[in-house]
Design a protein around this motif. Structure first.
Motif, PDB file in Angstrom:
ATOM      1  N   LYS A 174       0.875  -1.171   0.000  1.00 14.47           N
ATOM      2  CA  LYS A 174       0.000   0.000   0.000  1.00 14.47           C
ATOM      3  C   LYS A 174       0.910   1.218   0.000  1.00 14.47           C
ATOM      4  O   LYS A 174       2.132   1.088   0.151  1.00 14.47           O
ATOM      5  N   ASP A 175       0.356   2.392  -0.181  1.00 17.40           N
ATOM      6  CA  ASP A 175       1.182   3.596  -0.208  1.00 17.40           C
ATOM      7  C   ASP A 175       2.045   3.688   1.045  1.00 17.40           C
ATOM      8  O   ASP A 175       1.541   3.609   2.179  1.00 17.40           O
ATOM      9  N   ASP A 176       3.354   3.805   0.836  1.00 20.16           N
ATOM     10  CA  ASP A 176       4.338   4.042   1.895  1.00 20.16           C
ATOM     11  C   ASP A 176       4.615   2.841   2.796  1.00 20.16           C
ATOM     12  O   ASP A 176       5.399   2.953   3.734  1.00 20.16           O
ATOM     13  N   LEU A 177       4.023   1.690   2.548  1.00 16.79           N
ATOM     14  CA  LEU A 177       4.276   0.489   3.357  1.00 16.79           C
ATOM     15  C   LEU A 177       4.830  -0.611   2.464  1.00 16.79           C
ATOM     16  O   LEU A 177       4.163  -1.072   1.541  1.00 16.79           O
ATOM     17  N   LEU A 178       6.071  -1.038   2.750  1.00 17.65           N
ATOM     18  CA  LEU A 178       6.744  -2.031   1.928  1.00 17.65           C
ATOM     19  C   LEU A 178       7.086  -3.284   2.723  1.00 17.65           C
ATOM     20  O   LEU A 178       7.490  -3.190   3.898  1.00 17.65           O
TER      21      LEU A 178
END
Length: 201
Positions: free
Chosen positions: A67-71
């Protein structure tokens, strides 16, 4: 301690050099790293005794933004080790996460599993004496097995020099969950400064 605060100040200073950028969902990241650079503070301990040691190495991580900004991050690495007058090496694999908080500032956490060898081919028995780490030498070609399971947490800043490339200085703290050398358990903590180079696809 002065080095520690200097490092924190350095991270804050370089933060202003980057520009705000979000890592979008679906992004793939490649992140080779130089580990344990300007600041090193490592300690092993057993039964109240402790000794310092040094490490240096290379790490190659890859990740995917769920998701955005979570890797989700995974990687492999090589570490050179030096305990007192004894050297060794270790290979490790890791799995964890990286989360971008704001303006390139990120936090990370991972489990690191490692295996390596310690010694110059003459180590027979390893122990912790009254003054810390000690070795008893015997005539042998065997090296001591080194196995570890560690928790690594860190905070850093991605300096985006281009839309798809950043330099990532970060502080990393490692806490030993399970570490053994020559079958003997020991505790381990480490604080280090790492430099990563991230490519985004």
């Amino acid at each position: 301690m002065k080095k520690f605060f200097f490092t924190l100040a350095l991270l804050c200073a370089v933060a202003g050099a980057g520009f705000a950028q979000t890592v979008s969902e679906g992004t793939i990241i490649l992140n080779p790293q130089l580990t344990n650079l300007a600041y090193n503070s490592f300690k092993i301990s057993s039964d109240g005794a402790s000794s310092k040691f040094s490490m240096y190495g290379l790490q190659a991580d890859g990740g995917y933004a769920i998701k955005d900004d979570l890797l989700i991050i995974g990687g492999v690495g090589y570490q050179g080790l030096k305990f007192e007058d004894t050297s060794g090496s270790m290979l490790n694999i890791r799995a964890g996460v990286r989360y971008y908080i704001f303006n390139g500032l990120f936090a990370s956490g991972s489990l690191v599993l490692g295996h390596g060898k310690l010694g110059d081919g003459t180590i027979g028995d390893l122990s912790f004496g009254d003054e810390g780490y000690e070795e008893e030498y015997v005539e042998s070609d065997a090296k001591a097995d080194l196995n570890s399971l560690n928790l690594a947490i860190g905070v850093g800043y991605s300096i985006f020099l281009a839309e798809r490339f950043s330099i990532d200085p970060f502080l990393n703290y490692t806490y030993g969950l399970s570490n053994k050398v020559a079958g003997e358990s020991f505790g381990m903590t480490a604080l280090s400064l790492n430099i990563g180079f991230s490519f985004y696809f």
